[in-house]
Structures are given as structure tokens and as C-alpha cells.
Design an enzyme around this catalytic site. Structure first.
Site, PDB file in Angstrom:
ATOM      1  N   ALA A 204       5.243   0.371  -2.948  1.00 24.94           N
ATOM      2  CA  ALA A 204       6.213   0.266  -4.311  1.00 24.94           C
ATOM      3  C   ALA A 204       5.366   1.222  -5.680  1.00 24.94           C
ATOM      4  O   ALA A 204       4.796   0.986  -5.530  1.00 24.94           O
ATOM      5  CB  ALA A 204       5.953  -1.394  -3.718  1.00 24.94           C
ATOM      6  N   SER A 209       5.561  -3.972  -5.949  1.00 22.85           N
ATOM      7  CA  SER A 209       4.843  -4.353  -5.371  1.00 22.85           C
ATOM      8  C   SER A 209       4.653  -5.990  -5.502  1.00 22.85           C
ATOM      9  O   SER A 209       4.401  -6.899  -6.347  1.00 22.85           O
ATOM     10  CB  SER A 209       3.312  -3.659  -5.007  1.00 22.85           C
ATOM     11  OG  SER A 209       2.790  -4.324  -4.758  1.00 22.85           O
ATOM     12  N   GLU A 267       7.016  -2.202   8.460  1.00 27.83           N
ATOM     13  CA  GLU A 267       6.502  -3.050   7.990  1.00 27.83           C
ATOM     14  C   GLU A 267       5.562  -4.576   9.054  1.00 27.83           C
ATOM     15  O   GLU A 267       5.670  -5.367   8.132  1.00 27.83           O
ATOM     16  CB  GLU A 267       5.704  -3.163   6.443  1.00 27.83           C
ATOM     17  CG  GLU A 267       6.169  -1.977   5.761  1.00 27.83           C
ATOM     18  CD  GLU A 267       5.295  -1.839   4.706  1.00 27.83           C
ATOM     19  OE1 GLU A 267       4.087  -2.643   4.237  1.00 27.83           O
ATOM     20  OE2 GLU A 267       5.310  -1.035   3.225  1.00 27.83           O
ATOM     21  N   HIS A 270       2.628  -6.583   6.614  1.00 31.28           N
ATOM     22  CA  HIS A 270       2.737  -7.396   6.188  1.00 31.28           C
ATOM     23  C   HIS A 270       3.562  -9.189   5.641  1.00 31.28           C
ATOM     24  O   HIS A 270       5.014  -8.864   6.305  1.00 31.28           O
ATOM     25  CB  HIS A 270       4.074  -6.705   4.739  1.00 31.28           C
ATOM     26  CG  HIS A 270       4.288  -6.969   3.649  1.00 31.28           C
ATOM     27  ND1 HIS A 270       3.521  -6.354   2.535  1.00 31.28           N
ATOM     28  CD2 HIS A 270       5.028  -7.598   2.999  1.00 31.28           C
ATOM     29  CE1 HIS A 270       3.283  -6.815   1.782  1.00 31.28           C
ATOM     30  NE2 HIS A 270       4.985  -7.936   1.998  1.00 31.28           N
TER      31      HIS A 270
END
Length: 294
Positions: A204, A209, A267, A270
């Protein structure tokens, strides 16, 4: 002191509409934003500085300054005006009494559903409240800011890790909160390694982010040698996390096959705190946070 902590972009055919979010701590002085407000000039300067530095070269039709659910100032512009054209002649119209400005207006800045992505950015001075270190195993020793999480998310993470351990699932935390300044360094490094196009898919830009919210944590396991890799998703740890995270208020924020929606590659490591009720709805319907809030 007037402080902008984030923005939201709405792309219309005639140009962008911009919502700028003021620090919620100013809410108690909202009634003072009227035609005689003594910091009116300060507010205009902060608005101009923010959009010129953070949002250059956009074609804009209106800028609105939001405090809670109240639009306290707006700058109507001619269609197609560029931010760089703004100057002191742009006058603020203060205290517009409306509760909703646009359809799909993003959530208030301190809510668990705070949407941060390539269209919803946090300012460089945004820091979440009540950051603490969750009592879970990390892959490194000693203190670092990336051990921090917002208190509610940290407590939920502790419960998630405890349940994993009880089921012989070995999880480790890697990276939680990141400041705007640290994300600047990370993104620059990714650009140097991979070029801008690829970097924008795997990392990001500063302000974009989720880690800056304090509501996200990257996790891993010994099975993948404590790395953050997509292979984690097929390990027993990754499968357990996907199945059980929602029960503790977390979602897999960037799921497989949703790149076009989230703007980022898959991801499995995450996770993002949104609260149990919302997390379970998102998981059961195979949604992203963007799709849930649409």
C-alpha cells in the site's frame, strides 16, 4: 488546531468529489463552525494544503469537510477544476446542516468498519487511539511499533490465538500497526525492488495501508518458515484461520480471487478486525469489506 486525518474520493463523470475528515476530537467545537468562526482562514489553509499535497492533478467539482456526521464546510468548484488551481479566492461555505452527503459515504473514522484502500486514505498524522501490545507470540523479540494494535482488536487477537493453541494450531504474529512514515519507507523499498506497477499490487501507498488503523495483523506459522506467503493459505494453520477468524471478529481482508475489488493480491496472512457480527456476515457471504459496505 484544525487537523485533517483522512479523505474519501467519489469519482463522478464530471470529476471527483472529495470528503476530508477532521479529527473527531474536534467534535465538541462543531457548533463554533459558523460564519464568524475565528479559525475559518486556518481551516481554508489546511484544506488547500492537504489536497494540493496529497491529491495533486485531480479534476474536482466539490470539496467537503466532514466532522462526525456533519459537513461543516464545502468548496464548490467549477467542473474539471484541478487542485493546483486552488487559491485564497476559493471561499468556504461553513456549517451545512446535513446528515448524509453522498450515498455510500464511508464509515466514521474511528469505527471498526473504517474502510482504508486506494480510494479511502488516512492522513500522515492519523494515529489510532489506545494502541497496546497483544499478549501473543511474535516472530521477533523486543518492542517494535508493529507489535501494537488497537485495544479491542488486540484483545480479540489474544482470544483467537488462545483458541488456535487449544486446537494445536501454531500461529505467530508478524506485523500490526504501521505509522504513515513507516509505510512510506516500505512502499519506497517495494518500488525499488519491483517497479511501481507491481509494488502497487503487493504493498500500500502511505495513507492507504490498513495497518495504520491498528485493526490489522499479519500472521504466519512454522510451516511456511514464518514468512508471509500465499502458501500459508493451504497449511493447516491457514485453513484453520480462514475457518475460525470470523468467530473472533476478524476477516481475511484480501481473499483469493478478489484482487479486482480490493486492489491487492491474495493475502491469506492479513487479518482485519471488524467485530464478530460483521465478520461472520462477510465470511458467510464470501464478501470483501468493500462489497459489504457498498
Amino acid at each position: 488546531m484544525v487537523s485533517i486525518i483522512g479523505h474519501h474520493l467519489i469519482n463522478k463523470e464530471e470529476g471527483y468529489q472529495i470528503l476530508l475528515y477532521l479529527d473527531p476530537q474536534l467534535i465538541e467545537v462543531a457548533d463554533e463552525f459558523d460564519e464568524s468562526f475565528q479559525n475559518k482562514e486556518d481551516l481554508r489553509q489546511v484544506v488547500n494544503s492537504y489536497v494540493k499535497n496529497r491529491l495533486p492533478d485531480l479534476k474536482v467539482t466539490v470539496i467537503r469537510v466532514v466532522l462526525g456526521s456533519l459537513v461543516i464546510a464545502s468548496i464548490p468548484l467549477l467542473p474539471g477544476t484541478e487542485i493546483k488551481d486552488l487559491d485564497s479566492s476559493q471561499e468556504l461555505n461553513l456549517k451545512t446542516e446535513v446528515k448524509e452527503v453522498f450515498e455510500n459515504t464511508p464509515q466514521e473514522i474511528e469505527k471498526d468498519l473504517l474502510l482504508v484502500n486506494k480510494n479511502n486514505s488516512l492522513a500522515d498524522n492519523y494515529t489510532p487511539l489506545n494502541l497496546i501490545v497483544p499478549e501473543v507470540p511474535f516472530i521477533f523479540k523486543g518492542f517494535h511499533e508493529k507489535k501494537l494494535m488497537a485495544a479491542k482488536a488486540a484483545t480479540a487477537l489474544e482470544e483467537l490465538f488462545a483458541a488456535a493453541k487449544a486446537n494445536n494450531i501454531e500461529l505467530y504474529a508478524v506485523s500490526g500497526y504501521r505509522s504513515y512514515q513507516r509505510q512510506e519507507v516500505i512502499f519506497k523499498s517495494q518500488v525499488e525492488k519491483h517497479g511501481l506497477l507491481q509494488a502497487n499490487q503487493i504493498s500500500a501507498r502511505p495513507g492507504e495501508s490498513e495497518h495504520q488503523t491498528g485493526l490489522a495483523m499479519d500472521v504466519t506459522s512454522p510451516q511456511v518458515k514464518f514468512k508471509l506467503v500465499q502458501e500459508f493459505g493451504v497449511t493447516k494453520e491457514g485453513q484453520w484461520l480462514k475457518e475460525h477468524a470470523a468467530g473472533f471478529g476478524f476477516i481475511i481482508r484480501y481473499p483469493e480471487g478478489k484482487d479486482a475489488v480490493t486492489g491487492y493480491q491474495y493475502e491469506p496472512w492479513h487479518i482485519r478486525y471488524v467485530g464478530q457480527e460483521i465478520a461472520q456476515k462477510i465470511a458467510s457471504q464470501d464478501l470483501t469489506l468493500e462489497e459489504y459496505l457498498a
